[in-house]
Design a protein around this motif. Structure first.
Motif, PDB file in Angstrom:
ATOM      1  N   THR A 105       0.737  -1.146  -0.017  1.00  0.00           N
ATOM      2  CA  THR A 105      -0.006  -0.334  -0.097  1.00  0.00           C
ATOM      3  C   THR A 105       0.920   1.199   0.014  1.00  0.00           C
ATOM      4  O   THR A 105       0.709   2.115  -0.725  1.00  0.00           O
ATOM      5  CB  THR A 105      -0.870  -0.080   1.135  1.00  0.00           C
ATOM      6  OG1 THR A 105      -1.746  -1.023   1.241  1.00  0.00           O
ATOM      7  CG2 THR A 105      -1.894   0.944   1.205  1.00  0.00           C
ATOM      8  N   THR A 106       1.925   1.255   0.783  1.00  0.00           N
ATOM      9  CA  THR A 106       2.680   2.206   0.798  1.00  0.00           C
ATOM     10  C   THR A 106       3.463   2.611  -0.728  1.00  0.00           C
ATOM     11  O   THR A 106       3.742   3.801  -0.857  1.00  0.00           O
ATOM     12  CB  THR A 106       3.694   2.132   2.030  1.00  0.00           C
ATOM     13  OG1 THR A 106       3.085   1.852   3.055  1.00  0.00           O
ATOM     14  CG2 THR A 106       4.746   3.508   2.003  1.00  0.00           C
ATOM     15  N   TYR A 107       3.873   1.366  -1.104  1.00  0.00           N
ATOM     16  CA  TYR A 107       4.734   1.516  -2.373  1.00  0.00           C
ATOM     17  C   TYR A 107       3.591   2.071  -3.302  1.00  0.00           C
ATOM     18  O   TYR A 107       4.137   3.012  -4.269  1.00  0.00           O
ATOM     19  CB  TYR A 107       5.110   0.231  -2.876  1.00  0.00           C
ATOM     20  CG  TYR A 107       5.852   0.274  -4.408  1.00  0.00           C
ATOM     21  CD1 TYR A 107       6.934   0.963  -4.585  1.00  0.00           C
ATOM     22  CD2 TYR A 107       4.916  -0.265  -5.397  1.00  0.00           C
ATOM     23  CE1 TYR A 107       7.450   0.925  -5.611  1.00  0.00           C
ATOM     24  CE2 TYR A 107       5.488  -0.297  -6.475  1.00  0.00           C
ATOM     25  CZ  TYR A 107       6.831   0.517  -6.671  1.00  0.00           C
ATOM     26  OH  TYR A 107       7.430   0.292  -7.887  1.00  0.00           O
ATOM     27  N   ASP A 108       2.297   1.767  -3.419  1.00  0.00           N
ATOM     28  CA  ASP A 108       1.646   2.135  -4.366  1.00  0.00           C
ATOM     29  C   ASP A 108       1.125   3.797  -4.321  1.00  0.00           C
ATOM     30  O   ASP A 108       0.972   4.398  -5.454  1.00  0.00           O
ATOM     31  CB  ASP A 108       0.207   1.529  -4.141  1.00  0.00           C
ATOM     32  CG  ASP A 108      -0.645   1.619  -5.150  1.00  0.00           C
ATOM     33  OD1 ASP A 108      -0.530   1.659  -6.369  1.00  0.00           O
ATOM     34  OD2 ASP A 108      -2.184   2.198  -4.740  1.00  0.00           O
ATOM     35  N   SER A 211      -4.776   5.972   3.571  1.00  0.00           N
ATOM     36  CA  SER A 211      -5.311   4.724   3.302  1.00  0.00           C
ATOM     37  C   SER A 211      -6.867   5.008   3.063  1.00  0.00           C
ATOM     38  O   SER A 211      -7.323   5.852   3.569  1.00  0.00           O
ATOM     39  CB  SER A 211      -5.011   4.048   4.359  1.00  0.00           C
ATOM     40  OG  SER A 211      -6.073   2.897   4.270  1.00  0.00           O
ATOM     41  N   GLY A 212      -7.360   4.441   1.994  1.00  0.00           N
ATOM     42  CA  GLY A 212      -8.866   4.576   1.671  1.00  0.00           C
ATOM     43  C   GLY A 212      -9.657   3.591   2.484  1.00  0.00           C
ATOM     44  O   GLY A 212      -9.140   2.717   3.401  1.00  0.00           O
ATOM     45  N   PRO A 213     -10.820   3.519   2.491  1.00  0.00           N
ATOM     46  CA  PRO A 213     -11.812   2.698   3.369  1.00  0.00           C
ATOM     47  C   PRO A 213     -11.661   1.149   3.135  1.00  0.00           C
ATOM     48  O   PRO A 213     -11.683   0.540   4.163  1.00  0.00           O
ATOM     49  CB  PRO A 213     -13.237   3.087   2.976  1.00  0.00           C
ATOM     50  CG  PRO A 213     -12.990   3.781   1.663  1.00  0.00           C
ATOM     51  CD  PRO A 213     -11.630   4.514   1.545  1.00  0.00           C
ATOM     52  N   ARG A 214     -11.127   0.658   1.943  1.00  0.00           N
ATOM     53  CA  ARG A 214     -10.793  -0.563   1.752  1.00  0.00           C
ATOM     54  C   ARG A 214      -9.553  -1.215   2.417  1.00  0.00           C
ATOM     55  O   ARG A 214      -9.569  -2.172   3.137  1.00  0.00           O
ATOM     56  CB  ARG A 214     -10.583  -0.948   0.221  1.00  0.00           C
ATOM     57  CG  ARG A 214     -12.356  -1.014  -0.515  1.00  0.00           C
ATOM     58  CD  ARG A 214     -11.691  -1.249  -2.107  1.00  0.00           C
ATOM     59  NE  ARG A 214     -10.929  -0.302  -2.617  1.00  0.00           N
ATOM     60  CZ  ARG A 214     -10.385  -0.124  -3.952  1.00  0.00           C
ATOM     61  NH1 ARG A 214     -10.897  -1.266  -4.631  1.00  0.00           N
ATOM     62  NH2 ARG A 214      -9.978   0.798  -4.433  1.00  0.00           N
ATOM     63  N   GLU A 215      -8.426  -0.498   2.207  1.00  0.00           N
ATOM     64  CA  GLU A 215      -7.305  -0.642   3.085  1.00  0.00           C
ATOM     65  C   GLU A 215      -7.327  -0.522   4.300  1.00  0.00           C
ATOM     66  O   GLU A 215      -6.965  -1.285   5.142  1.00  0.00           O
ATOM     67  CB  GLU A 215      -6.373   0.207   2.622  1.00  0.00           C
ATOM     68  CG  GLU A 215      -5.630   0.056   1.383  1.00  0.00           C
ATOM     69  CD  GLU A 215      -6.481   0.816   0.244  1.00  0.00           C
ATOM     70  OE1 GLU A 215      -7.575   1.375   0.500  1.00  0.00           O
ATOM     71  OE2 GLU A 215      -5.833   1.059  -0.988  1.00  0.00           O
ATOM     72  N   LEU A 216      -8.129   0.357   5.095  1.00  0.00           N
ATOM     73  CA  LEU A 216      -8.481   0.732   6.503  1.00  0.00           C
ATOM     74  C   LEU A 216      -9.213  -0.629   6.932  1.00  0.00           C
ATOM     75  O   LEU A 216      -9.119  -1.309   7.780  1.00  0.00           O
ATOM     76  CB  LEU A 216      -9.104   1.965   6.633  1.00  0.00           C
ATOM     77  CG  LEU A 216      -9.249   2.216   8.147  1.00  0.00           C
ATOM     78  CD1 LEU A 216      -7.883   2.617   8.710  1.00  0.00           C
ATOM     79  CD2 LEU A 216     -10.008   3.629   8.182  1.00  0.00           C
ATOM     80  N   LEU A 218      -9.366  -3.664   5.627  1.00  0.00           N
ATOM     81  CA  LEU A 218      -8.684  -5.026   5.755  1.00  0.00           C
ATOM     82  C   LEU A 218      -7.560  -4.896   6.881  1.00  0.00           C
ATOM     83  O   LEU A 218      -7.501  -5.937   7.491  1.00  0.00           O
ATOM     84  CB  LEU A 218      -8.077  -4.967   4.375  1.00  0.00           C
ATOM     85  CG  LEU A 218      -7.235  -6.413   4.114  1.00  0.00           C
ATOM     86  CD1 LEU A 218      -8.076  -7.549   4.223  1.00  0.00           C
ATOM     87  CD2 LEU A 218      -6.604  -6.344   3.028  1.00  0.00           C
ATOM     88  N   SER A 219      -7.119  -3.665   7.198  1.00  0.00           N
ATOM     89  CA  SER A 219      -6.129  -3.744   8.096  1.00  0.00           C
ATOM     90  C   SER A 219      -6.825  -3.856   9.458  1.00  0.00           C
ATOM     91  O   SER A 219      -6.198  -4.734  10.493  1.00  0.00           O
ATOM     92  CB  SER A 219      -5.323  -2.387   7.936  1.00  0.00           C
ATOM     93  OG  SER A 219      -4.708  -2.219   6.912  1.00  0.00           O
ATOM     94  N   VAL A 220      -7.902  -3.241   9.730  1.00  0.00           N
ATOM     95  CA  VAL A 220      -8.709  -3.362  11.028  1.00  0.00           C
ATOM     96  C   VAL A 220      -8.814  -4.890  11.019  1.00  0.00           C
ATOM     97  O   VAL A 220      -8.808  -5.442  12.343  1.00  0.00           O
ATOM     98  CB  VAL A 220      -9.635  -2.373  11.173  1.00  0.00           C
ATOM     99  CG1 VAL A 220     -10.763  -2.851  12.365  1.00  0.00           C
ATOM    100  CG2 VAL A 220      -9.050  -0.969  11.238  1.00  0.00           C
ATOM    101  N   SER A 221      -9.394  -5.499  10.226  1.00  0.00           N
ATOM    102  CA  SER A 221     -10.006  -6.639  10.291  1.00  0.00           C
ATOM    103  C   SER A 221      -8.926  -7.936  10.469  1.00  0.00           C
ATOM    104  O   SER A 221      -8.968  -8.728  11.378  1.00  0.00           O
ATOM    105  CB  SER A 221     -10.472  -7.428   8.915  1.00  0.00           C
ATOM    106  OG  SER A 221     -11.463  -6.359   8.458  1.00  0.00           O
ATOM    107  N   ILE A 222      -7.654  -7.570   9.933  1.00  0.00           N
ATOM    108  CA  ILE A 222      -6.583  -8.498  10.468  1.00  0.00           C
ATOM    109  C   ILE A 222      -5.955  -8.090  11.815  1.00  0.00           C
ATOM    110  O   ILE A 222      -5.555  -9.099  12.814  1.00  0.00           O
ATOM    111  CB  ILE A 222      -5.370  -8.180   9.290  1.00  0.00           C
ATOM    112  CG1 ILE A 222      -5.894  -8.454   8.207  1.00  0.00           C
ATOM    113  CG2 ILE A 222      -4.223  -9.113   9.748  1.00  0.00           C
ATOM    114  CD1 ILE A 222      -4.768  -8.624   7.171  1.00  0.00           C
TER     115      ILE A 222
END
Length: 254
Positions: A105-108, A211-216, A218-222
C-alpha cells in the motif's frame, strides 16, 4: 500476503504433521539439532534484516526470524512449547501478511521501496502510519498482542522441557532473548526511516493520499484477531490443547 501468511507456515505444519505424528522416535532424536537450527535462524535472519534497505526484504527476513521461535517450540517436545509454536504460526500469519499488505500500500502511494529514500510520510499519511506502527509493535512482541503471548509460551515450553539439560537450555534461551532484542531494533529503525524526517517532502506530491476505506477495513480486520489473541489466547489454545496431547503421547519423551 499469501507467502508470509500461509506458505511460510506450511514448513512448520509439515514438521508437526509429518515429523511428530508419523516419525515421533526420529523427531525426538533429531530435535536437539532442530533447536540449534531454530536458534541460528533467529539470529541470522534478524541480523540480515537489520542490514536490508529494501522495505519488503526487511519484512521478509523478519518473518524468517520469527519462524525460528516456531522451530524451537516444535523441538522442545512439550505441551507448552508445541502450543506456543502453533499459536505463533497463527499469530505471525496475521502479522506478516498485514505488514506485506501495508508495504504494498505504501509503495502504491509513494513509488519508493528503499528505506534510505523515504522519510516524513507519517504526516501526509497518518492512517498508514498508525496501522504500520500497530503491526510493527505486534511483530516485536508488545505485551497485549498475540506475538508476545506466543513467544512467551515458547520460552516456558523450552525451559520446562524434561528432554534437555539446563546447560543446553540456557544457550538457546539466551539466543532467543537476543533475537527479541534485535527485533525492535530493525522494526523501530524501519518506522523511523519511513515515517519521520522531511526527506519525502522534496519529492512529487501526486501519490500522497492516505489509506482508503478498503485498506483501512482490511487492516482493522487483521488487527482485531491479533489483539484478541493477545488479550485472550485461550480462544486459540483451547482448540489445540487436546490435539497436542495426542501428538505428544506418541513421543518417547514427555
Amino acid at each position: 500476503m499469501l507467502l508470509a501468511g500461509i506458505l511460510l507456515k506450511m514448513g512448520a505444519y509439515g514438521l508437526v504433521r509429518i515429523n511428530m505424528e508419523l516419525f515421533p522416535h526420529a523427531h525426538s532424536i533429531f530435535s536437539p539439532w532442530l533447536m540449534v537450527v531454530g536458534a541460528m535462524q533467529i539470529i541470522y535472519a534478524a541480523s540480515t534484516s537489520l542490514g536490508q534497505q529494501n522495505l519488503k526484504k526487511r519484512i521478509a527476513y523478519s518473518s524468517v526470524s520469527h519462524m525460528g521461535f516456531i522451530i524451537i517450540g516444535i523441538g522442545s517436545i512439550t505441551d507448552m512449547g508445541l502450543n506456543g509454536a502453533l499459536l505463533q504460526i497463527i499469530s505471525h500469519g496475521f502479522i506478516g501478511a498485514a505488514l506485506f499488505f501495508l508495504a504494498g500500500t505504501t509503495y502504491d502511494r509513494i513509488r519508493l521501496v528503499y528505506l534510505d529514500e523515504m522519510g516524513g510520510i507519517g504526516i501526509p499519511m497518518p492512517k498508514i502510519f498508525t496501522m504500520f506502527s500497530s503491526f510493527s509493535m505486534a511483530s516485536l512482541a508488545l505485551p497485549g498482542m498475540s506475538g508476545f503471548v506466543a513467544e512467551l509460551i515458547v520460552f516456558f515450553g523450552l525451559i520446562t522441557s524434561p528432554k534437555y539439560l539446563l546447560m543446553t537450555k540456557l544457550p538457546i534461551t539466551f539466543v532467543m532473548a537476543i533475537g527479541m532484542i534485535l527485533t525492535p531494533i530493525y522494526l523501530l529503525s524501519m518506522l523511523r526511516q519511513m515515517f519521520y524526517g522531511y526527506k519525502i517532502f522534496n519529492g512529487p506530491d501526486s501519490y500522497f493520499f492516505d489509506s482508503g476505506p478498503r485498506e483501512l477495513f482490511l487492516s482493522v480486520s487483521i488487527f482485531l484477531p491479533v489483539l484478541g489473541i493477545g488479550m485472550y489466547p485461550d480462544f486459540v489454545l483451547s482448540l489445540s490443547v487436546e490435539k497436542v496431547e495426542v501428538i505428544l503421547s506418541n513421543s518417547f519423551f514427555r
